[in-house]
Motif scaffolding. Structure first.
Motif, PDB file in Angstrom:
ATOM      1  N   LEU A   8       1.161  -0.823   0.406  1.00 35.09           N
ATOM      2  CA  LEU A   8      -0.135  -0.157  -0.215  1.00 35.09           C
ATOM      3  C   LEU A   8       0.884   1.028  -0.203  1.00 35.09           C
ATOM      4  CD1 LEU A   8      -2.954   0.667  -0.202  1.00 35.09           C
ATOM      5  CD2 LEU A   8      -2.584   0.753   2.218  1.00 35.09           C
ATOM      6  N   PHE A   9       2.451   1.349   0.636  1.00 36.67           N
ATOM      7  CA  PHE A   9       3.054   2.248   0.994  1.00 36.67           C
ATOM      8  C   PHE A   9       3.434   3.063  -0.850  1.00 36.67           C
ATOM      9  CE2 PHE A   9       4.176   2.856   5.421  1.00 36.67           C
ATOM     10  CZ  PHE A   9       3.404   4.115   5.502  1.00 36.67           C
ATOM     11  N   SER A  10       3.699   1.853  -1.543  1.00 35.08           N
ATOM     12  CA  SER A  10       4.166   1.708  -2.125  1.00 35.08           C
ATOM     13  C   SER A  10       3.479   2.655  -3.440  1.00 35.08           C
ATOM     14  CB  SER A  10       4.550   0.713  -3.410  1.00 35.08           C
ATOM     15  OG  SER A  10       3.194  -0.903  -3.358  1.00 35.08           O
ATOM     16  N   ARG A  11       1.762   1.952  -3.253  1.00 36.57           N
ATOM     17  CA  ARG A  11       1.263   3.021  -4.153  1.00 36.57           C
ATOM     18  C   ARG A  11       0.252   4.365  -3.674  1.00 36.57           C
ATOM     19  NH1 ARG A  11       0.626  -2.442  -4.280  1.00 36.57           N
ATOM     20  NH2 ARG A  11       0.041  -3.353  -6.497  1.00 36.57           N
ATOM     21  N   THR A  12       1.762   5.139  -2.721  1.00 44.54           N
ATOM     22  CA  THR A  12       1.087   6.320  -1.891  1.00 44.54           C
ATOM     23  C   THR A  12       1.530   7.432  -2.192  1.00 44.54           C
ATOM     24  OG1 THR A  12      -0.397   4.787  -0.061  1.00 44.54           O
ATOM     25  CG2 THR A  12       0.074   6.828   0.882  1.00 44.54           C
ATOM     26  N   LEU A  13       1.576   8.887  -2.048  1.00 39.26           N
ATOM     27  CA  LEU A  13       1.920   9.515  -2.692  1.00 39.26           C
ATOM     28  C   LEU A  13       2.386  10.364  -0.607  1.00 39.26           C
ATOM     29  CD1 LEU A  13       4.312  12.051  -4.120  1.00 39.26           C
ATOM     30  CD2 LEU A  13       1.821  12.926  -4.887  1.00 39.26           C
ATOM     31  N   ILE A  14       3.614  10.211  -0.533  1.00 36.72           N
ATOM     32  CA  ILE A  14       3.372  10.172   0.446  1.00 36.72           C
ATOM     33  C   ILE A  14       4.491  11.782   0.945  1.00 36.72           C
ATOM     34  CG2 ILE A  14       4.766  10.747   3.083  1.00 36.72           C
ATOM     35  CD1 ILE A  14       5.034   7.525   2.327  1.00 36.72           C
ATOM     36  N   VAL A  15       3.695  13.352   1.225  1.00 39.33           N
ATOM     37  CA  VAL A  15       3.938  14.291   1.689  1.00 39.33           C
ATOM     38  C   VAL A  15       3.905  15.043   3.057  1.00 39.33           C
ATOM     39  CG1 VAL A  15       3.404  17.288   0.922  1.00 39.33           C
ATOM     40  CG2 VAL A  15       2.799  15.334  -0.362  1.00 39.33           C
ATOM     41  N   TYR A  16       5.879  15.560   3.279  1.00 37.42           N
ATOM     42  CA  TYR A  16       5.727  15.280   4.577  1.00 37.42           C
ATOM     43  C   TYR A  16       6.722  16.655   4.881  1.00 37.42           C
ATOM     44  CZ  TYR A  16       8.800  14.880   9.256  1.00 37.42           C
ATOM     45  OH  TYR A  16       9.054  15.099  10.016  1.00 37.42           O
ATOM     46  N   ALA A  17       5.994  17.027   6.497  1.00 35.17           N
ATOM     47  CA  ALA A  17       6.507  18.762   6.111  1.00 35.17           C
ATOM     48  C   ALA A  17       6.388  18.805   8.053  1.00 35.17           C
ATOM     49  CB  ALA A  17       5.403  19.854   5.774  1.00 35.17           C
ATOM     50  N   ASP A  18       7.627  19.407   8.789  1.00 39.03           N
ATOM     51  CA  ASP A  18       8.322  19.150   9.681  1.00 39.03           C
ATOM     52  C   ASP A  18       8.028  20.091  10.590  1.00 39.03           C
ATOM     53  OD1 ASP A  18       9.718  19.665   8.410  1.00 39.03           O
ATOM     54  OD2 ASP A  18      11.642  19.161   9.895  1.00 39.03           O
ATOM     55  N   ALA A  19       7.523  21.182   9.530  1.00 44.14           N
ATOM     56  CA  ALA A  19       7.394  22.616  10.445  1.00 44.14           C
ATOM     57  C   ALA A  19       6.218  23.697   8.981  1.00 44.14           C
ATOM     58  CB  ALA A  19       8.907  23.825  10.372  1.00 44.14           C
ATOM     59  N   PRO A  20       5.505  24.237   9.823  1.00 39.61           N
ATOM     60  CA  PRO A  20       4.699  25.253   9.349  1.00 39.61           C
ATOM     61  C   PRO A  20       5.092  25.561   8.501  1.00 39.61           C
ATOM     62  CG  PRO A  20       4.009  25.464  11.121  1.00 39.61           C
ATOM     63  CD  PRO A  20       5.265  24.514  11.060  1.00 39.61           C
ATOM     64  N   ARG A  21       4.729  25.686   7.031  1.00 39.00           N
ATOM     65  CA  ARG A  21       4.967  26.753   5.932  1.00 39.00           C
ATOM     66  C   ARG A  21       4.781  28.520   6.119  1.00 39.00           C
ATOM     67  NH1 ARG A  21       4.159  24.745   0.145  1.00 39.00           N
ATOM     68  NH2 ARG A  21       5.465  26.593  -0.725  1.00 39.00           N
ATOM     69  N   LYS A  22       5.366  29.321   5.957  1.00 36.17           N
ATOM     70  CA  LYS A  22       5.217  30.795   5.469  1.00 36.17           C
ATOM     71  C   LYS A  22       3.787  31.163   4.994  1.00 36.17           C
ATOM     72  CE  LYS A  22       6.654  35.162   5.171  1.00 36.17           C
ATOM     73  NZ  LYS A  22       7.797  36.181   4.557  1.00 36.17           N
ATOM     74  N   ILE A  23       2.441  31.572   5.599  1.00 36.17           N
ATOM     75  CA  ILE A  23       1.703  31.475   5.097  1.00 36.17           C
ATOM     76  C   ILE A  23       1.470  32.757   4.411  1.00 36.17           C
ATOM     77  CG2 ILE A  23      -0.726  32.064   5.329  1.00 36.17           C
ATOM     78  CD1 ILE A  23      -0.890  30.299   7.538  1.00 36.17           C
ATOM     79  N   ARG A  24       1.566  32.903   2.842  1.00 37.71           N
ATOM     80  CA  ARG A  24       1.434  33.693   2.096  1.00 37.71           C
ATOM     81  C   ARG A  24       0.106  34.632   1.319  1.00 37.71           C
ATOM     82  NH1 ARG A  24       6.876  31.720  -1.422  1.00 37.71           N
ATOM     83  NH2 ARG A  24       7.888  31.574   0.346  1.00 37.71           N
ATOM     84  N   PHE A  25      -0.878  33.822   2.072  1.00 37.00           N
ATOM     85  CA  PHE A  25      -2.018  34.643   1.175  1.00 37.00           C
ATOM     86  C   PHE A  25      -3.710  33.990   2.086  1.00 37.00           C
ATOM     87  CE2 PHE A  25      -1.532  30.244  -0.257  1.00 37.00           C
ATOM     88  CZ  PHE A  25      -2.878  29.456  -0.124  1.00 37.00           C
ATOM     89  N   SER A  26      -4.604  34.281   2.530  1.00 33.71           N
ATOM     90  CA  SER A  26      -5.803  34.275   3.383  1.00 33.71           C
ATOM     91  C   SER A  26      -6.257  33.346   1.997  1.00 33.71           C
ATOM     92  CB  SER A  26      -6.192  35.809   4.385  1.00 33.71           C
ATOM     93  OG  SER A  26      -6.383  36.290   2.776  1.00 33.71           O
ATOM     94  N   TYR A  27      -6.647  33.167   3.258  1.00 30.72           N
ATOM     95  CA  TYR A  27      -8.401  32.110   3.068  1.00 30.72           C
ATOM     96  C   TYR A  27      -9.515  32.592   3.085  1.00 30.72           C
ATOM     97  CZ  TYR A  27      -5.089  28.138   3.862  1.00 30.72           C
ATOM     98  OH  TYR A  27      -4.144  27.421   4.093  1.00 30.72           O
ATOM     99  N   ALA A  28     -10.255  32.681   1.572  1.00 29.98           N
ATOM    100  CA  ALA A  28     -11.228  33.144   1.126  1.00 29.98           C
ATOM    101  C   ALA A  28     -12.441  32.834   2.030  1.00 29.98           C
ATOM    102  CB  ALA A  28     -11.341  33.347  -0.196  1.00 29.98           C
TER     103      ALA A  28
END
Length: 178
Positions: free
Chosen positions: A157-177
């Protein structure tokens, strides 16, 4: 496609998924003339069938069966397809210890577009023909480690999964409408 967002709590996995879901729910299903189609409750049917935010294995199987649609082929023939998507803020809500092997087998069959049959004692047999499931889920590194060590996410199952990892929040450059 299976996408797994991995990171510590509070990093923004749920926020990203909610924005994606909001976009997917905006598009109604229309006939060839552009007229929206309606479901049983007289609500516009969504172009993409969405499953519950938190779902257990048997509910997912029966929801896949219920969303099966007839598809007319160019040669005049008829085929069936069960297609949908769901977003889980926490992957562990789907992978319970007593049903993890069944969930993994279902997800593998759906990824490979192989028919799936599930038999229960109380209900009849569920048959998913030409299943297609898109899944995006969030989880933490602790759950990934535990699931991998226990074999909960095994069988390829892992071989069929795209894993996106982040260890810290990204800087938000826009606000959500809203």
């Amino acid at each position: 496609q299976y996408v797994l967002l991995v990171g510590p709590p509070g990093i923004g996995k749920g926020t990203s998924m909610r924005e994606g879901k909001r976009l997917l729910q905006r598009y109604p299903l229309t006939d060839p003339n552009g007229t929206p189609l309606f479901d049983r409750e007289k609500q516009p049917r969504a172009l993409f069938h969405s499953f519950s935010d938190s779902i257990m294995f048997e509910a997912l199987v029966w929801d896949m069966v219920e969303c099966t649609k007839a598809i007319y082929k160019p040669d005049g023939g008829l085929a069936a397809q069960a297609a949908g998507y769901f977003m889980l803020e926490e992957l562990s809500s789907l992978f319970r210890k007593n049903k993890s092997e069944d969930v993994a087998r279902l997800l593998l069959n759906l990824y490979d577009c192989v028919d799936y049959e599930y038999r229960t004692r109380t209900k009849s047999t569920a048959r998913i023909r030409k299943g297609c499931l898109n899944l995006i889920a969030g989880t933490t590194m602790d759950f990934v480690r535990t699931a991998e060590q226990s074999g909960m996410l095994g069988e390829g199952l892992f071989s069929r999964t795209l894993i996106v990892y982040a260890d810290a929040p990204r800087k938000i450059r826009f606000s959500y409408a809203n």
